[in-house]
Design an enzyme around this catalytic site. Structure first.
Site, PDB file in Angstrom:
ATOM      1  CG  HIS A  87      18.513  24.615   1.409  1.00 12.33           C
ATOM      2  ND1 HIS A  87      18.530  25.031   0.091  1.00 12.33           N
ATOM      3  CD2 HIS A  87      18.719  23.274   1.382  1.00 12.33           C
ATOM      4  CE1 HIS A  87      18.769  23.981  -0.682  1.00 12.33           C
ATOM      5  NE2 HIS A  87      18.872  22.899   0.076  1.00 12.33           N
ATOM      6  CG  ASP A 166      27.356  23.195  -5.507  1.00 12.55           C
ATOM      7  OD1 ASP A 166      27.540  22.052  -5.087  1.00 12.55           O
ATOM      8  OD2 ASP A 166      26.227  23.663  -5.748  1.00 12.55           O
ATOM      9  NE  ARG A 173      26.885  15.303  -5.456  1.00  6.40           N
ATOM     10  CZ  ARG A 173      26.023  16.090  -4.796  1.00  6.40           C
ATOM     11  NH1 ARG A 173      26.116  17.406  -4.889  1.00  6.40           N
ATOM     12  NH2 ARG A 173      25.087  15.557  -4.054  1.00  6.40           N
ATOM     13  CB  SER A 188      26.171  20.445  -2.853  1.00  8.49           C
ATOM     14  OG  SER A 188      25.386  21.072  -3.839  1.00  8.49           O
ATOM     15  CE  LYS A 192      23.852  24.831  -3.941  1.00  5.58           C
ATOM     16  NZ  LYS A 192      23.103  23.929  -4.834  1.00  5.58           N
TER      17      LYS A 192
END
Length: 429
Positions: A87, A166, A173, A188, A192
């Site tokens: 990620h 989320d 946000r 967050s 995931k």
């Protein structure tokens, strides 16, 4: 009538006053927010209280687990090979996922890369791949599992069932100025990724002007928090802190970045893209127990390209199809002769977005052809009038605002460019 276990006002007040929230309070507030019992304005107030007063490590872990519990979890235990994923916290010209997933799959490790779309100046992996004719982002869970078993790599859209809390909180946000908050960022991302079900995860935490985190210390704090969250959830997790002061590679935009990714898979491409792809691949493979492998050889001998072609075809894409090219281009040249000392990633990302490569709102369309091609990078000597970058778009009326955002992007002159020795600053395990 359902009697709720807590009152939202009491939970908000506790965090407003700097107290730690209990696991029971956190479980309730995330569930109640997902159900619509906690109103948007109440969650906005709680997010701001967290932003101001921070969270303890146990609170962040409980918040992450509560968001995971709000939806489904994927299970890759039936696969015949281990899984490892990556990620990135987002950057400019960050096309690394495209060559990385097929490269890791060469070594019998499955890569379930559930990706997103771009928003603002950072490009989305799905937007890039959708510039390939026919390519399909939306796959069912069964299709994802089948492709991972048959080919070993999949890049696709995350299902709506993963961490739905989320998705709601992320949008909130964005409009309440509570994005830049380590507990909320870490939970967050990790909710995931943990729900996705991978057994190994490497985090590419970007640092610099084009990154979410501009400061190395703060980026390190975010990376440490996420690595700890992953490990506590049973996921082998590590992080690389990497440079995002200058765009990655020589292209920013959708089809432009696909072209460059294919160059890397063909054994070429810019050195920074190759180096980061290899570094992340080696780390993903290490977490999967594959350490005695020659990653660079798989780029030069065609094995990674073969996996790419299989992966694209499996999702209805044609890897041999010509990619779209912009009808309109404009060249930006060097204003003077000297050493190119700066090429600011944020300014170039914003210019690419203004050309049509990105979106301001989730529903906005993007142009496959829009973006920027770089002809020089910091550390190189340039001469006055030399092309520094070519702007691409389907709508030439966009050039003026794009050029405007580039006014302070480039610096020429001085004794040395601020080019780091390595694109990887640090590793956190």
């Amino acid at each position: 009538m359902t009697v709720e276990a807590f009152d939202a006002v009491d939970v908000i007040a506790a965090k407003r006053d700097g107290r730690a929230l209990s696991k029971e309070q956190i479980d309730w507030v995330i569930d109640a927010y997902t159900r619509g019992v906690v109103a948007e304005e109440q969650m906005a107030a709680l997010a701001m209280a967290i932003f101001i007063n921070d969270m303890e490590a146990s609170e962040i872990a409980d918040w992450t687990q509560a968001m995971i519990a709000s939806g489904e979890r994927m299970d890759f235990s039936s696969l015949s090979r281990p899984t490892s994923d990556k990620h990135s916290t987002g950057g400019v010209g960050d096309k690394i996922t495209l060559p990385l997933a097929p490269l890791v799959a060469v070594f019998d490790v499955a890569v379930p890369q559930l990706s997103g779309r771009g928003l603002g100046h950072t490009g989305g992996t799905l937007d890039k791949l959708e510039s390939i004719p026919g390519w399909r982002a939306g796959l069912s869970n069964a299709e994802i599992l089948g492709q991972l078993e048959d080919i070993g790599a999949v890049i696709c859209a995350a299902g709506s069932g993963l961490a739905p809390a989320d998705k709601k909180l992320y949008a909130l946000r964005d409009i309440t100025s509570t994005v830049d908050c380590i507990p909320l960022i870490a939970s967050s991302i990790m909710s995931k990724k943990i729900a996705e079900g991978t057994s190994g995860l490497v985090l590419d935490v970007k640092v610099g002007s084009g990154a979410f985190m501009k400061d190395l210390d703060k980026a390190g704090q975010l990376a440490r928090t996420m690595v700890d969250l992953g490990k506590s959830a049973g996921v082998k997790t590590s992080a690389l802190l990497t440079d995002m002061s200058t765009p990655l590679g020589l292209t920013v935009g959708n089809a432009l970045e696909v072209r460059e990714s294919v160059e890397v898979l063909a054994g070429g491409g810019p050195a920074d893209v190759v180096d980061l792809t290899v570094a992340l691949a080696e780390e993903m493979l290490r977490l999967a127990g594959r350490t005695d492998v020659d990653v660079r050889a798989a780029l030069s001998d065609g094995r990674a390209m073969d996996k790419w072609n299989q992966m694209i075809r499996a999702q209805n894409g044609d890897p041999a199809a010509a990619l779209a090219v912009a009808e309109h281009t404009e060249v930006v040249t060097a204003s003077e002769t000297g050493l190119l000392t700066k090429m600011d990633a944020l300014s170039i990302g914003v210019a690419s977005w203004r050309l049509g490569a990105g979106r301001a709102r989730k529903e906005d369309p993007v142009q496959d052809v829009a973006g920027i091609e770089l002809h020089a990078k910091p550390g190189e000597h340039v001469t006055a009038g030399q092309p520094l970058m070519t702007l691409h778009t389907a709508t030439p009326e966009r050039f003026a605002r794009a050029v405007e955002s580039l006014e302070t992007a480039v610096e020429i002159g001085g004794d040395a460019a601020s080019v780091p020795e390595s694109i990887v600053f640090d590793k956190i395990t």
